[in-house]
Write an enzyme that holds these catalytic residues in place. Structure first.
Site, mmCIF file in Angstrom:
data_model
loop_
_atom_site.group_PDB
_atom_site.id
_atom_site.type_symbol
_atom_site.label_atom_id
_atom_site.label_comp_id
_atom_site.label_asym_id
_atom_site.label_seq_id
_atom_site.Cartn_x
_atom_site.Cartn_y
_atom_site.Cartn_z
ATOM 1 N N ARG A 171 0.799 -1.218 0.000
ATOM 2 C CA ARG A 171 0.000 0.000 0.000
ATOM 3 C C ARG A 171 0.841 1.282 0.000
ATOM 4 O O ARG A 171 0.399 2.314 0.501
ATOM 5 C CB ARG A 171 -0.971 0.006 1.190
ATOM 6 C CG ARG A 171 -1.948 -1.164 1.202
ATOM 7 C CD ARG A 171 -2.850 -1.184 -0.031
ATOM 8 N NE ARG A 171 -3.709 -2.361 -0.006
ATOM 9 C CZ ARG A 171 -3.372 -3.537 -0.550
ATOM 10 N NH1 ARG A 171 -2.209 -3.665 -1.189
ATOM 11 N NH2 ARG A 171 -4.184 -4.557 -0.491
ATOM 12 N N CYS A 218 -11.644 0.137 2.645
ATOM 13 C CA CYS A 218 -11.189 -0.320 3.961
ATOM 14 C C CYS A 218 -10.665 0.860 4.781
ATOM 15 O O CYS A 218 -9.909 1.689 4.277
ATOM 16 C CB CYS A 218 -10.094 -1.370 3.822
ATOM 17 S SG CYS A 218 -10.689 -2.962 3.216
#
EC number: 1.3.1.98
Length: 292
Positions: A171, A218
């Site tokens: 990420r 998320c």
């Protein structure tokens, strides 16, 4: 409504940012719609933020004071033809794909062409530039699986880098703040459309439990390989509601907008999660502004 003239021809308007986010919150701000590197350079002469597909993002109800830049026109177009000088029988390197290209449509187009490497990102909302900047992905794959060259723009100008030049990982791309991903070349494997679709369907099935309401995605990164959603669920927080924002009953790592939610509602839920979950978790969302 136009608010100022651009010497390079960029369209500049004040609009609510909520209309450009998957969560559907965010106050009015000055938006620069740029279609060339010249326009992008002008927009970056003052403090700015880049707004792509608006996923993974919670914008304050009063908006932000900086310019907000969106890539449009040629910077939102794609050339998926194989570059003959860089491609082989089994692997192709494409022409340039603009940072403003929507990722879901790109993934579907690659599948129809029988081109693999990015099908693991199926279902991720957003645009190519932002998805590269944060190395968006799922457990089935991430953006850096399919990158050959990245064009990055700073106020000083544009430069091209490869994944090997960056300290990228889970990420994160290693691209510093203040740098804009304007275009990329993709590195893809040739396959059959049927085989690519099968892998997309497998990845998509694993996401069926995710909520259908408006959501940024998320909320927290998985700490140490442990599911953040599981930790929030075990804290008994599924279905917790503040105003019109709610921790999704389907998946506890999602906050959803039930209709008319505010950024303040979302921030309150994030605070509740942090108070009730004993394990420290890093926020997945980007907050505008970062400090309220």
């Amino acid at each position: 409504m136009s608010v100022s003239a651009s010497r390079t021809g960029a369209k500049v308007e004040r609009q609510p940012l909520a209309r450009y986010t998957t969560l559907g919150v965010g106050g009015e701000s000055e938006i620069w719609f740029v279609s060339t590197l010249e326009q992008l350079g002008e927009a970056m002469e003052q403090p700015y933020r880049i707004l792509g597909g608006g996923s993974n993002l919670v914008i304050h109800d009063s908006g932000v004071p900086e310019r907000v830049i969106r890539l449009v026109g040629p910077l939102a177009e794609r050339d998926l033809r194989a570059d003959p000088d860089l491609s082989s029988d089994t692997e192709i390197v494409t022409g340039w794909v603009g940072g403003g290209v929507p990722l879901p449509g790109l993934v579907r187009q690659l599948q129809k062409l029988g081109l693999s490497n990015l099908e693991g990102t199926v279902g991720i909302p957003g645009q190519v530039g932002g998805s590269v900047w944060m190395n968006a992905g799922t457990r089935f794959g991430e953006m850096f699986d399919g990158l050959h060259t990245i064009e990055i723009v700073t106020p000083e100008g544009a430069k091209q880098v490869t994944p090997a030049d960056l300290d990228w990982g889970y990420r994160q791309s290693g691209i510093p703040r203040g740098h804009v991903v304007s275009r990329v070349r993709l590195k893809l494997r040739r396959d059959t459309p049927e085989a690519v679709l099968a892998r997309m369907d497998h990845a998509d099935q694993a996401r069926k439990g995710q909520p259908k309401n408006k959501t940024p995605g998320c909320a927290f990164k998985n700490p140490g390989g442990v599911s953040a959603g599981k930790l929030i669920d075990e804290a008994g927080l599924k279905g917790t509601r503040v105003g019109n924002a709610m921790i999704a009953p389907e998946h506890a790592n999602f906050i959803v907008n039930l209709g008319g939610a505010t950024a303040a509602d979302v921030h309150a839920l994030l605070g509740i999660i942090r108070e009730r979950v004993a394990v420290p978790m890093e926020l997945e969302y980007e907050l505008w502004p970062e400090q309220l």
